[in-house]
Design a protein around this motif. Sequence first.
Motif, PDB file in Angstrom:
ATOM      1  N   VAL A  28       0.841  -1.197   0.000  1.00 19.21           N
ATOM      2  CA  VAL A  28       0.000   0.000   0.000  1.00 19.21           C
ATOM      3  C   VAL A  28       0.875   1.246   0.000  1.00 19.21           C
ATOM      4  CG1 VAL A  28      -1.728   1.310   1.302  1.00 19.21           C
ATOM      5  CG2 VAL A  28      -1.906  -1.186   1.144  1.00 19.21           C
ATOM      6  N   ASP A  29       1.863   1.260   0.877  1.00 16.68           N
ATOM      7  CA  ASP A  29       2.769   2.408   0.990  1.00 16.68           C
ATOM      8  C   ASP A  29       3.448   2.699  -0.343  1.00 16.68           C
ATOM      9  OD1 ASP A  29       4.157   4.473   2.156  1.00 16.68           O
ATOM     10  OD2 ASP A  29       5.622   3.192   3.150  1.00 16.68           O
ATOM     11  N   ALA A  30       3.828   1.655  -1.054  1.00 17.74           N
ATOM     12  CA  ALA A  30       4.544   1.839  -2.320  1.00 17.74           C
ATOM     13  C   ALA A  30       3.655   2.377  -3.429  1.00 17.74           C
ATOM     14  CB  ALA A  30       5.153   0.509  -2.758  1.00 17.74           C
ATOM     15  N   GLY A  31       2.350   2.178  -3.310  1.00 14.72           N
ATOM     16  CA  GLY A  31       1.472   2.547  -4.412  1.00 14.72           C
ATOM     17  C   GLY A  31       0.614   3.773  -4.214  1.00 14.72           C
ATOM     18  N   LEU A  32       0.633   4.374  -3.028  1.00  8.46           N
ATOM     19  CA  LEU A  32      -0.263   5.501  -2.763  1.00  8.46           C
ATOM     20  C   LEU A  32       0.015   6.685  -3.686  1.00  8.46           C
ATOM     21  CD1 LEU A  32      -0.486   5.680   1.142  1.00  8.46           C
ATOM     22  CD2 LEU A  32      -2.256   4.910  -0.450  1.00  8.46           C
ATOM     23  N   SER A  33      -1.055   7.318  -4.114  1.00  7.66           N
ATOM     24  CA  SER A  33      -0.939   8.548  -4.896  1.00  7.66           C
ATOM     25  C   SER A  33      -0.464   9.684  -3.998  1.00  7.66           C
ATOM     26  CB  SER A  33      -2.297   8.911  -5.506  1.00  7.66           C
ATOM     27  OG  SER A  33      -3.233   9.225  -4.481  1.00  7.66           O
ATOM     28  N   ASP A  34      -0.011  10.756  -4.596  1.00  3.92           N
ATOM     29  CA  ASP A  34       0.427  11.915  -3.813  1.00  3.92           C
ATOM     30  C   ASP A  34      -0.712  12.444  -2.950  1.00  3.92           C
ATOM     31  OD1 ASP A  34       2.964  11.756  -4.869  1.00  3.92           O
ATOM     32  OD2 ASP A  34       2.627  13.309  -6.394  1.00  3.92           O
ATOM     33  N   ALA A  35      -1.919  12.439  -3.489  1.00  5.14           N
ATOM     34  CA  ALA A  35      -3.069  12.956  -2.745  1.00  5.14           C
ATOM     35  C   ALA A  35      -3.390  12.088  -1.529  1.00  5.14           C
ATOM     36  CB  ALA A  35      -4.290  13.031  -3.657  1.00  5.14           C
ATOM     37  N   ALA A  36      -3.097  10.790  -1.624  1.00  8.32           N
ATOM     38  CA  ALA A  36      -3.419   9.870  -0.533  1.00  8.32           C
ATOM     39  C   ALA A  36      -2.294   9.743   0.485  1.00  8.32           C
ATOM     40  CB  ALA A  36      -3.739   8.495  -1.095  1.00  8.32           C
ATOM     41  N   ARG A  37      -1.106  10.200   0.152  1.00  7.84           N
ATOM     42  CA  ARG A  37       0.066   9.955   0.986  1.00  7.84           C
ATOM     43  C   ARG A  37      -0.111  10.503   2.400  1.00  7.84           C
ATOM     44  NH1 ARG A  37       3.708   6.576   0.655  1.00  7.84           N
ATOM     45  NH2 ARG A  37       3.230   6.515  -1.555  1.00  7.84           N
ATOM     46  N   GLY A  38      -0.828  11.609   2.568  1.00  7.58           N
ATOM     47  CA  GLY A  38      -1.046  12.176   3.899  1.00  7.58           C
ATOM     48  C   GLY A  38      -2.206  11.549   4.650  1.00  7.58           C
ATOM     49  N   LEU A  39      -2.792  10.471   4.098  1.00  9.12           N
ATOM     50  CA  LEU A  39      -3.898   9.736   4.729  1.00  9.12           C
ATOM     51  C   LEU A  39      -5.055  10.665   5.116  1.00  9.12           C
ATOM     52  CD1 LEU A  39      -1.815   7.358   7.045  1.00  9.12           C
ATOM     53  CD2 LEU A  39      -2.357   7.115   4.606  1.00  9.12           C
ATOM     54  N   PRO A  40      -5.572  11.432   4.152  1.00  6.02           N
ATOM     55  CA  PRO A  40      -6.563  12.472   4.479  1.00  6.02           C
ATOM     56  C   PRO A  40      -7.889  11.954   5.009  1.00  6.02           C
ATOM     57  CG  PRO A  40      -6.399  12.174   2.102  1.00  6.02           C
ATOM     58  CD  PRO A  40      -5.276  11.391   2.703  1.00  6.02           C
ATOM     59  N   ASP A  41      -8.256  10.708   4.736  1.00  5.67           N
ATOM     60  CA  ASP A  41      -9.567  10.197   5.151  1.00  5.67           C
ATOM     61  C   ASP A  41      -9.532   9.467   6.492  1.00  5.67           C
ATOM     62  OD1 ASP A  41     -10.429  11.251   2.782  1.00  5.67           O
ATOM     63  OD2 ASP A  41     -10.533   9.327   1.716  1.00  5.67           O
ATOM     64  N   THR A  42      -8.463   9.678   7.241  1.00  9.18           N
ATOM     65  CA  THR A  42      -8.330   9.085   8.569  1.00  9.18           C
ATOM     66  C   THR A  42      -9.280   9.764   9.559  1.00  9.18           C
ATOM     67  OG1 THR A  42      -5.996   8.622   8.120  1.00  9.18           O
ATOM     68  CG2 THR A  42      -6.667   8.639  10.430  1.00  9.18           C
ATOM     69  N   ASP A  43      -9.770   9.002  10.525  1.00 10.68           N
ATOM     70  CA  ASP A  43     -10.548   9.573  11.637  1.00 10.68           C
ATOM     71  C   ASP A  43      -9.561  10.078  12.694  1.00 10.68           C
ATOM     72  OD1 ASP A  43     -12.689   8.643  10.192  1.00 10.68           O
ATOM     73  OD2 ASP A  43     -13.527   7.427  11.805  1.00 10.68           O
ATOM     74  N   TRP A  44      -8.934  11.201  12.376  1.00  7.50           N
ATOM     75  CA  TRP A  44      -7.850  11.733  13.202  1.00  7.50           C
ATOM     76  C   TRP A  44      -8.281  11.984  14.642  1.00  7.50           C
ATOM     77  CZ3 TRP A  44      -3.303  11.253  11.045  1.00  7.50           C
ATOM     78  CH2 TRP A  44      -3.179  11.329   9.647  1.00  7.50           C
ATOM     79  N   HIS A  45      -7.421  11.581  15.580  1.00  7.88           N
ATOM     80  CA  HIS A  45      -7.531  11.918  17.013  1.00  7.88           C
ATOM     81  C   HIS A  45      -8.757  11.337  17.720  1.00  7.88           C
ATOM     82  CE1 HIS A  45      -4.398  14.771  15.990  1.00  7.88           C
ATOM     83  NE2 HIS A  45      -5.211  15.433  15.189  1.00  7.88           N
ATOM     84  N   ILE A  46      -9.488  10.446  17.079  1.00  8.94           N
ATOM     85  CA  ILE A  46     -10.698   9.925  17.724  1.00  8.94           C
ATOM     86  C   ILE A  46     -10.377   9.169  19.024  1.00  8.94           C
ATOM     87  CG2 ILE A  46     -12.516   8.196  17.453  1.00  8.94           C
ATOM     88  CD1 ILE A  46     -13.380  10.789  16.365  1.00  8.94           C
TER      89      ILE A  46
END
Length: 263
Positions: A28-46
């Motif tokens: 997964v790490d090797a294939g992520l797009s630039d837009a996905a690299r920061g894991l934007p859809d994470t449920d941060w800090h829950i």
Amino acid sequence: MTPFHFTAGKLPLLVSIPHAGTQLKPEVDAGLSDAARGLPDTDWHIPLLYDFVRDLGASVLVGHYSRFVIDLNRPPDNQPLYTTATTGLYPETLFDGTPTFVEGKTPSAAARQGYLDNIWQPYHQQIQQELARLKAEHGYALLFDAHSIASVIPRLFDGQLPDINIGTNSGESCSTAVIEAIKEVCAAQSDYSWVVNGRFKGGYITRAYGQPQQGVQAVQLELAQLNYMDETPPFAWQQDRAAQLQKVLKPMMQAFLQAGKPR
């Protein structure tokens, strides 16, 4: 990396947090797009936002892996939960429709089967085991599935999402008493907008395990992230906002505990 962290509590309550994980598998790490690299859809800090439930005595289950590896709140057969735009068991796009992976670099079917066997299955086995333990000890069990999402995602919903989005699988996953008690908490405050079974009615976890006739009540809560964090990178935690939101979350959890007792 173990697939989850679990803490057993003394109450008949399990809090599930499936989407806060940020660990990646190498494919997964090797294939992520630039837009996905920061894991934007994470449920941060829950886990931090709900840390108070440990003091209450709830059991807590937190997934370690990113939903870009495998989504713990989707069915194992990858059937869509909504007729509107959504993401699947192995998300191919971000919530905004941007590709998750660089073309030609998605994980193989064999790798994804491993994620199902070694990440998804253990998480759900832990839910099942804990609900069974709680029922054996207390005679019933309560499951609270905790989520968050950016407040504006045009691909998924129009305008700005309500602050508090309660899902009960259209009333199937819990009793009327439970939902009325939670609604009463929401109605008693004026700082946050709220809705029951709006855009988010509950994902696979709520739908699969919420069986009030069999002594298991389940509720999903999808929170608009702007109420406790920054919605832009680096997605910083905002303590003052979070503390204010917890003034609603804490009585909501207490209401769930009280109304969820068998009559």
